[in-house]
Design a protein around this motif. Sequence first.
Motif, PDB file in Angstrom:
ATOM      1  N   ARG A  54       2.733  14.471  -0.074  1.00 30.62           N
ATOM      2  CA  ARG A  54       2.261  13.083  -0.062  1.00 30.62           C
ATOM      3  C   ARG A  54       3.406  12.114  -0.322  1.00 30.62           C
ATOM      4  O   ARG A  54       3.484  11.048   0.300  1.00 30.62           O
ATOM      5  CB  ARG A  54       1.170  12.912  -1.112  1.00 30.62           C
ATOM      6  CG  ARG A  54       0.425  11.586  -1.059  1.00 30.62           C
ATOM      7  CD  ARG A  54      -0.712  11.594  -2.067  1.00 30.62           C
ATOM      8  NE  ARG A  54      -1.440  10.344  -2.071  1.00 30.62           N
ATOM      9  CZ  ARG A  54      -2.456  10.055  -2.889  1.00 30.62           C
ATOM     10  NH1 ARG A  54      -2.865  10.974  -3.766  1.00 30.62           N
ATOM     11  NH2 ARG A  54      -3.064   8.882  -2.834  1.00 30.62           N
ATOM     12  N   HIS A  90       0.833  -1.199   0.000  1.00 36.08           N
ATOM     13  CA  HIS A  90       0.000   0.000   0.000  1.00 36.08           C
ATOM     14  C   HIS A  90       0.873   1.256   0.000  1.00 36.08           C
ATOM     15  O   HIS A  90       0.552   2.247  -0.664  1.00 36.08           O
ATOM     16  CB  HIS A  90      -0.921   0.000   1.215  1.00 36.08           C
ATOM     17  CG  HIS A  90      -1.745   1.247   1.345  1.00 36.08           C
ATOM     18  ND1 HIS A  90      -2.850   1.507   0.563  1.00 36.08           N
ATOM     19  CD2 HIS A  90      -1.610   2.338   2.159  1.00 36.08           C
ATOM     20  CE1 HIS A  90      -3.365   2.673   0.878  1.00 36.08           C
ATOM     21  NE2 HIS A  90      -2.633   3.199   1.847  1.00 36.08           N
ATOM     22  N   LEU A  91       1.995   1.205   0.726  1.00 36.41           N
ATOM     23  CA  LEU A  91       2.927   2.333   0.758  1.00 36.41           C
ATOM     24  C   LEU A  91       3.491   2.595  -0.633  1.00 36.41           C
ATOM     25  O   LEU A  91       3.595   3.752  -1.070  1.00 36.41           O
ATOM     26  CB  LEU A  91       4.059   2.045   1.749  1.00 36.41           C
ATOM     27  CG  LEU A  91       5.165   3.096   1.856  1.00 36.41           C
ATOM     28  CD1 LEU A  91       4.621   4.389   2.447  1.00 36.41           C
ATOM     29  CD2 LEU A  91       6.317   2.566   2.711  1.00 36.41           C
ATOM     30  N   ARG A 105       3.032   1.675  11.239  1.00 36.86           N
ATOM     31  CA  ARG A 105       3.182   1.895   9.802  1.00 36.86           C
ATOM     32  C   ARG A 105       4.618   1.620   9.388  1.00 36.86           C
ATOM     33  O   ARG A 105       5.512   1.481  10.216  1.00 36.86           O
ATOM     34  CB  ARG A 105       2.777   3.333   9.429  1.00 36.86           C
ATOM     35  CG  ARG A 105       3.534   4.419  10.174  1.00 36.86           C
ATOM     36  CD  ARG A 105       2.878   5.770   9.995  1.00 36.86           C
ATOM     37  NE  ARG A 105       2.910   6.207   8.601  1.00 36.86           N
ATOM     38  CZ  ARG A 105       3.557   7.300   8.191  1.00 36.86           C
ATOM     39  NH1 ARG A 105       4.175   8.077   9.054  1.00 36.86           N
ATOM     40  NH2 ARG A 105       3.553   7.637   6.917  1.00 36.86           N
ATOM     41  N   GLU A 149       0.888   7.142  -6.569  1.00 40.33           N
ATOM     42  CA  GLU A 149      -0.124   8.189  -6.713  1.00 40.33           C
ATOM     43  C   GLU A 149       0.476   9.573  -6.478  1.00 40.33           C
ATOM     44  O   GLU A 149       0.128  10.545  -7.166  1.00 40.33           O
ATOM     45  CB  GLU A 149      -1.273   7.939  -5.735  1.00 40.33           C
ATOM     46  CG  GLU A 149      -2.133   6.738  -6.092  1.00 40.33           C
ATOM     47  CD  GLU A 149      -2.781   6.898  -7.459  1.00 40.33           C
ATOM     48  OE1 GLU A 149      -3.296   7.997  -7.746  1.00 40.33           O
ATOM     49  OE2 GLU A 149      -2.756   5.934  -8.242  1.00 40.33           O
ATOM     50  N   ALA A 150       1.394   9.664  -5.504  1.00 35.97           N
ATOM     51  CA  ALA A 150       2.024  10.955  -5.210  1.00 35.97           C
ATOM     52  C   ALA A 150       2.852  11.443  -6.392  1.00 35.97           C
ATOM     53  O   ALA A 150       2.838  12.632  -6.735  1.00 35.97           O
ATOM     54  CB  ALA A 150       2.892  10.837  -3.960  1.00 35.97           C
ATOM     55  N   CYS A 186       5.991   9.156   2.694  1.00 37.47           N
ATOM     56  CA  CYS A 186       6.357   7.753   2.544  1.00 37.47           C
ATOM     57  C   CYS A 186       7.758   7.465   3.099  1.00 37.47           C
ATOM     58  O   CYS A 186       8.143   6.293   3.214  1.00 37.47           O
ATOM     59  CB  CYS A 186       6.305   7.347   1.078  1.00 37.47           C
ATOM     60  SG  CYS A 186       4.676   7.489   0.305  1.00 37.47           S
ATOM     61  N   GLU A 214       0.897   4.230  -2.683  1.00 34.59           N
ATOM     62  CA  GLU A 214       0.753   5.632  -2.284  1.00 34.59           C
ATOM     63  C   GLU A 214       1.839   6.481  -2.941  1.00 34.59           C
ATOM     64  O   GLU A 214       1.571   7.607  -3.395  1.00 34.59           O
ATOM     65  CB  GLU A 214       0.852   5.728  -0.756  1.00 34.59           C
ATOM     66  CG  GLU A 214       0.718   7.130  -0.201  1.00 34.59           C
ATOM     67  CD  GLU A 214      -0.690   7.702  -0.303  1.00 34.59           C
ATOM     68  OE1 GLU A 214      -0.868   8.896  -0.015  1.00 34.59           O
ATOM     69  OE2 GLU A 214      -1.619   6.943  -0.668  1.00 34.59           O
TER      70      GLU A 214
END
Length: 248
Positions: free
Chosen positions: A133, A117-118, A224, A124-125, A137, A121
Amino acid sequence: MKYMLLVCGDDTADASGMAPVEPWVEELGVERGVRLHGHRLRLPAEAVTVRVRDGEVLRTDGPFAETKEYVAGFDILDCASMEEAIEAAAKHPVATIGAMEVRAFWDDEDAEGRIRHLDAELTEAVRERDLDRAMACYAPDVEVFHPVSGLEQTGADALRKAQEQWFSALAGPADREVLDFRLRVDESVAFSHALVRLRAPLADGTTLDSVTRVTTGYRAAGDRWLIVHQHMSVPSDAGLPPAGRTGS
């Protein structure tokens, strides 16, 4: 499934005839990949037992309990079943003079899912050129090597400046496609190897289209995971932006 192997020695046992541990480590760790890591512990006489009662810290030199058996070390195993873990424990030389306690980890977290998922992410950033964003990470002490500049950025502040330069070289959204992603997760650290394709229009009128090999190190931070190391390499003719501009 991961298992904790507690190596329990016996201070009354004669260990002179015990086989060396190194062949067991070689077989389980190097040849079979079952043993992830482990270590010996100092003797119980050097231990310190800590208790807190009514807000007062009570320290006692020595082990928690007086016993002839003690935990001499530990090993972390990654086995398909308890039976396989027991088989590995039975081969440990200390099992011939002491005892091996095999306990499964309390597996209630999907570490691999969180790391994937990281990475999504981060994709997407980059696509949205969202600097905040993207930086979320990474760990504050991250170290990243960018192939474009040939320089290593140490720390989040240096990486942020490099990312700002990278985003400024883009004339539109960047498409980050993960072609291959292989992940190995331990308890608090993980490593991935990936092939990432980057495609984007550049401010100078050209188009970026390159495949990058990315090696990433992660560290668990509370509940996380964060990126603590990232190394990217590309072919010499990849057509990346000019030196000094870096990519994710």
